[in-house]
Design a protein around this motif. Structure first.
Motif, PDB file in Angstrom:
ATOM      1  N   THR A   2      -3.799   7.312   0.381  1.00 49.42           N
ATOM      2  CA  THR A   2      -5.220   6.990   0.355  1.00 49.42           C
ATOM      3  C   THR A   2      -5.411   5.590   0.920  1.00 49.42           C
ATOM      4  O   THR A   2      -4.649   4.674   0.605  1.00 49.42           O
ATOM      5  N   THR A   3      -6.448   5.425   1.742  1.00 49.03           N
ATOM      6  CA  THR A   3      -6.660   4.146   2.427  1.00 49.03           C
ATOM      7  C   THR A   3      -8.084   3.663   2.255  1.00 49.03           C
ATOM      8  O   THR A   3      -9.026   4.455   2.297  1.00 49.03           O
ATOM      9  N   LEU A   4      -8.219   2.354   2.076  1.00 51.62           N
ATOM     10  CA  LEU A   4      -9.520   1.708   2.137  1.00 51.62           C
ATOM     11  C   LEU A   4      -9.559   0.942   3.452  1.00 51.62           C
ATOM     12  O   LEU A   4      -8.680   0.132   3.728  1.00 51.62           O
ATOM     13  N   ALA A  64     -12.932   5.617  -6.181  1.00 47.29           N
ATOM     14  CA  ALA A  64     -12.666   6.668  -5.199  1.00 47.29           C
ATOM     15  C   ALA A  64     -11.213   6.634  -4.745  1.00 47.29           C
ATOM     16  O   ALA A  64     -10.560   7.683  -4.649  1.00 47.29           O
ATOM     17  N   VAL A  65     -10.685   5.449  -4.496  1.00 46.22           N
ATOM     18  CA  VAL A  65      -9.287   5.304  -4.085  1.00 46.22           C
ATOM     19  C   VAL A  65      -8.361   5.839  -5.182  1.00 46.22           C
ATOM     20  O   VAL A  65      -7.387   6.551  -4.896  1.00 46.22           O
ATOM     21  N   ARG A  66      -8.675   5.519  -6.452  1.00 48.01           N
ATOM     22  CA  ARG A  66      -7.869   6.030  -7.571  1.00 48.01           C
ATOM     23  C   ARG A  66      -7.856   7.556  -7.594  1.00 48.01           C
ATOM     24  O   ARG A  66      -6.878   8.168  -8.011  1.00 48.01           O
ATOM     25  N   GLU A  93      -3.952  -0.800  -6.653  1.00 53.00           N
ATOM     26  CA  GLU A  93      -4.148   0.628  -6.948  1.00 53.00           C
ATOM     27  C   GLU A  93      -3.129   1.495  -6.198  1.00 53.00           C
ATOM     28  O   GLU A  93      -3.261   2.723  -6.161  1.00 53.00           O
ATOM     29  N   ASP A  94      -2.142   0.858  -5.568  1.00 54.18           N
ATOM     30  CA  ASP A  94      -1.129   1.563  -4.764  1.00 54.18           C
ATOM     31  C   ASP A  94      -1.749   2.364  -3.637  1.00 54.18           C
ATOM     32  O   ASP A  94      -1.289   3.460  -3.289  1.00 54.18           O
ATOM     33  N   ALA A  95      -2.797   1.824  -3.067  1.00 52.05           N
ATOM     34  CA  ALA A  95      -3.460   2.458  -1.930  1.00 52.05           C
ATOM     35  C   ALA A  95      -3.235   1.608  -0.686  1.00 52.05           C
ATOM     36  O   ALA A  95      -2.887   0.425  -0.778  1.00 52.05           O
TER      37      ALA A  95
END
Length: 173
Positions: A2-4, A64-66, A93-95
Motif C-alpha cells: 500500500t502506498t501514499l 485508508a493505508v492501514r 504504518e509499514d506502508a
C-alpha cells in the motif's frame, strides 16, 4: 505494498491533474483540500479551517493505508517539516511513501493559474500576483536527499513527528 503518494509543488504546477492520474492508475483514494474548501467555505483558508480539514484528511489517509488502500494526498506540502511528518507517519504504518514533486517556473505557473481561472472559476480559488509571490517565497523546494527518500529523522523540540503533526494540523490528534 500500500502506498501514499504525496503531491508537492506550488499552485499551477499540475499537482491535481497528476493526482487524478495517480488515483486512477493505482485505485487510490484522492484527498484534495481545494475540492472541499470551495464547496464548504468558498475560500482557500477560511479562518484556519483548511488546517482542520487537512488534519482530518491526513487521519483519513492513514486509516485508508492501514486498510490496504492506496492514497493520493494533494496538499502541495510547501514545508520540509510537513513532508517529513507525513513520510514518517506513513512509514510507521509499514506502508510505502512516494513523494511526487512537480516544479513549475514563474511563466508557466502564471499562465496555468490564469487559464484555470478563465475556464473553471467554480473549481478554483482566486489568486493575486501577491499570493503567487508569497507562495514562491515560502515554498521549501525538496532537495536531492528528500527526493531520494531520506526525510528528517526527528523534529527538534517535539517528542516526535506524530506530536509535531498534531500541532500543525489541530484535528489530527
Amino acid at each position: 505494498m500500500t502506498t501514499l503518494f504525496l503531491m508537492v509543488g506550488l499552485p499551477g504546477a499540475g499537482k491535481t491533474t497528476r493526482a487524478r492520474q495517480l488515483a486512477e492508475e493505482h485505485g487510490a483514494l484522492r484527498l484534495t483540500p481545494d475540492d472541499w474548501m470551495i464547496p464548504l467555505f468558498g475560500d482557500a483558508e477560511a479562518d484556519g479551517k483548511r488546517d482542520v480539514l487537512e488534519g482530518l484528511m491526513l487521519w483519513l489517509a492513514l486509516e485508508a493505508v492501514r486498510l490496504g488502500t492506496n492514497v493520493v494526498v494533494d496538499y502541495g506540502c510547501w514545508s520540509r517539516d510537513e513532508r517529513s511528518a507525513i513520510r514518517w507517519l506513513v512509514e510507521a504504518e509499514d506502508a510505502g511513501f512516494r513523494m511526487v514533486y512537480l516544479p513549475v517556473n514563474d511563466e508557466t505557473q502564471l499562465t496555468r493559474i490564469a487559464h484555470r481561472w478563465a475556464t473553471a472559476p467554480e473549481e478554483t480559488l482566486p489568486m493575486t500576483e501577491a499570493d503567487i509571490l508569497h507562495g514562491r517565497a515560502h515554498f521549501e523546494e525538496p532537495d536531492a536527499a528528500e527526493l531520494a527518500g531520506r526525510g528528517a529523522a526527528g523534529r527538534p523540540g517535539w517528542a516526535g513527528w506524530r506530536e509535531w503533526a498534531a500541532n500543525r494540523w489541530p484535528s489530527f490528534a
